[in-house]
Scaffold this motif. Sequence first.
Motif, short mmCIF file in Angstrom:
data_model
loop_
_atom_site.label_atom_id
_atom_site.label_comp_id
_atom_site.label_asym_id
_atom_site.label_seq_id
_atom_site.Cartn_x
_atom_site.Cartn_y
_atom_site.Cartn_z
N ALA A 4 0.83 -1.22 0.00
CA ALA A 4 0.00 0.00 0.00
C ALA A 4 0.86 1.26 0.00
CB ALA A 4 -0.94 -0.01 1.20
N ALA A 5 1.88 1.30 0.87
CA ALA A 5 2.71 2.49 0.95
C ALA A 5 3.52 2.69 -0.32
CB ALA A 5 3.64 2.39 2.17
N ASP A 6 4.02 1.60 -0.89
CA ASP A 6 4.83 1.69 -2.11
C ASP A 6 3.99 2.19 -3.29
OD1 ASP A 6 7.48 0.30 -1.24
OD2 ASP A 6 5.90 -1.06 -0.58
N VAL A 7 2.75 1.70 -3.38
CA VAL A 7 1.87 2.13 -4.46
C VAL A 7 1.49 3.60 -4.29
CG1 VAL A 7 -0.42 1.81 -5.49
CG2 VAL A 7 1.00 -0.18 -4.95
N ALA A 8 1.18 3.98 -3.05
CA ALA A 8 0.80 5.38 -2.79
C ALA A 8 1.94 6.34 -3.10
CB ALA A 8 0.37 5.53 -1.33
N ALA A 9 3.19 5.88 -2.87
CA ALA A 9 4.36 6.73 -3.13
C ALA A 9 4.82 6.68 -4.58
CB ALA A 9 5.50 6.32 -2.21
N GLY A 10 4.19 5.81 -5.38
CA GLY A 10 4.57 5.71 -6.79
C GLY A 10 5.80 4.85 -7.04
N ARG A 11 6.28 4.17 -6.01
CA ARG A 11 7.46 3.31 -6.21
C ARG A 11 7.10 2.05 -7.00
NH1 ARG A 11 8.33 5.15 -0.85
NH2 ARG A 11 7.18 3.36 -0.01
N LEU A 12 5.87 1.58 -6.82
CA LEU A 12 5.36 0.40 -7.52
C LEU A 12 3.94 0.70 -7.97
CD1 LEU A 12 6.53 -2.34 -4.97
CD2 LEU A 12 7.49 -2.02 -7.26
N SER A 13 3.42 -0.13 -8.86
CA SER A 13 1.99 -0.06 -9.18
C SER A 13 1.37 -1.40 -8.81
CB SER A 13 1.76 0.26 -10.66
OG SER A 13 2.26 -0.77 -11.49
N GLY A 14 0.10 -1.37 -8.47
CA GLY A 14 -0.55 -2.61 -8.02
C GLY A 14 -2.04 -2.55 -8.19
N ALA A 15 -2.65 -3.74 -8.25
CA ALA A 15 -4.10 -3.85 -8.40
C ALA A 15 -4.55 -5.22 -7.92
CB ALA A 15 -4.51 -3.63 -9.85
N PRO A 16 -5.80 -5.33 -7.46
CA PRO A 16 -6.31 -6.63 -7.01
C PRO A 16 -6.32 -7.64 -8.15
CG PRO A 16 -7.75 -4.84 -6.31
CD PRO A 16 -6.78 -4.24 -7.27
N LEU A 17 -6.10 -8.90 -7.79
CA LEU A 17 -6.13 -9.98 -8.77
C LEU A 17 -7.54 -10.49 -8.96
CD1 LEU A 17 -2.90 -11.76 -7.64
CD2 LEU A 17 -3.40 -11.19 -10.01
N THR A 18 -7.85 -10.92 -10.17
CA THR A 18 -9.17 -11.48 -10.46
C THR A 18 -9.04 -12.60 -11.48
OG1 THR A 18 -11.44 -10.90 -11.05
CG2 THR A 18 -9.69 -9.90 -12.35
N ALA A 19 -10.12 -13.34 -11.62
CA ALA A 19 -10.21 -14.45 -12.59
C ALA A 19 -9.10 -15.48 -12.41
CB ALA A 19 -10.22 -13.90 -14.02
N PRO A 20 -8.99 -16.13 -11.26
CA PRO A 20 -9.90 -16.05 -10.11
C PRO A 20 -9.45 -15.03 -9.06
CG PRO A 20 -8.37 -17.85 -9.78
CD PRO A 20 -8.03 -17.25 -11.13
N ASP A 21 -10.43 -14.57 -8.23
CA ASP A 21 -10.11 -13.75 -7.08
C ASP A 21 -9.36 -14.61 -6.05
OD1 ASP A 21 -11.52 -11.81 -8.35
OD2 ASP A 21 -13.26 -11.89 -7.02
N VAL A 22 -8.44 -13.98 -5.31
CA VAL A 22 -7.68 -14.71 -4.28
C VAL A 22 -7.69 -13.88 -3.00
CG1 VAL A 22 -5.56 -15.91 -3.70
CG2 VAL A 22 -6.18 -15.58 -6.09
N GLU A 23 -8.08 -14.49 -1.90
CA GLU A 23 -8.10 -13.80 -0.62
C GLU A 23 -7.32 -14.61 0.42
OE1 GLU A 23 -12.25 -11.31 -0.23
OE2 GLU A 23 -12.21 -13.37 0.50
N ARG A 24 -6.80 -13.92 1.40
CA ARG A 24 -6.27 -14.61 2.58
C ARG A 24 -6.99 -14.05 3.81
NH1 ARG A 24 -0.38 -12.30 4.66
NH2 ARG A 24 -1.03 -10.14 4.97
#
Length: 311
Positions: free
Chosen positions: A246-266
């Motif tokens: 979360a912090a890395d994405v907010a700072a622009g160091r990385l990009s990220g998005a939830p996975l789907t097809a299939p969804d995966v949760e822990r």
Amino acid sequence: MELRQLTALVTVAEVGSVTGAAKLLHVVQPAVTRQIRLLEQEFGLPLFERTRQGMVPTPAAEVLIMRARRALDELERARAELRPEPGEVTGIVSVGLLESVLDILAQPLTDAVAERHPGIELRLFTGYSGHLQHWLDTGEVDLSLLYNLSDTPSLSVVPLLREQLWAVAPPDAGLVAGSPVPWATVLAHPLVLPVSGHGLRALIDRARSAVPVEPRVVVQTNSMLLQKNLVLAGHGWTVLPAAGVAADVAAGRLSGAPLTAPDVERSVVLGLQRRSRLLAPVDAVSSALTRLVRELVGSAVWPSARPTGRV
């Protein structure tokens, strides 16, 4: 066997030399040597090997050191709990935190406990869920965050939340939190993944097996920080819990998005040792941690998470 002997044993093991231990304990070097020798005589075994790297514990000493450290910790806890200020909760509480939640939980938890219960000394340990569960079973930590675990004969588990796994890529990949990424897209890239046998890797392997694309794993590691650094260096994409990036994405160091097809949760849970009643300082920290998780999920600081259980 005396407490000063156990103290000398643990200190020598931690600093790797008699001289260093003597300085820490504010005694002369022969006094430390004598305490170690007395223990060796009592057990009839050598406890240290003298090498160029310093004093190295023997296998027999490793067993004794583990027990001695636990005994000394318990005595320190007792001293703290038997001398409280009126109305103040005091003591030492050891907390296990998953590596993936350190960025969003460690400092806020420390701040919350310091504000509400200044008489409690926190000891924070980090590791993978399997390690943390073992430390909880053996009493090395009093409570711990774990994932994908139900009650066991020795542990009581409180469900806290469920969170989606995210695809994580370099910034120029342009992944956006509001646009889930199909597994097929992720598997089209080289992958930097946790090592086989890791709990997160098991979730990843189960999800990708449903997609008819053979992955190309270029690096496996047991470090989440290394996963992120290798992605940033351009070695591939990875998969991580949202809280860990979360912090890395907010700072622009990385990009990220939830996975789907299939969804995966822990599922993230709070594990506690089964006791007739929790010690007051452990109960206080448990409540503070549960309250903090509720706030983080409710404010979306913990992204892609939804509460479960009493949170």
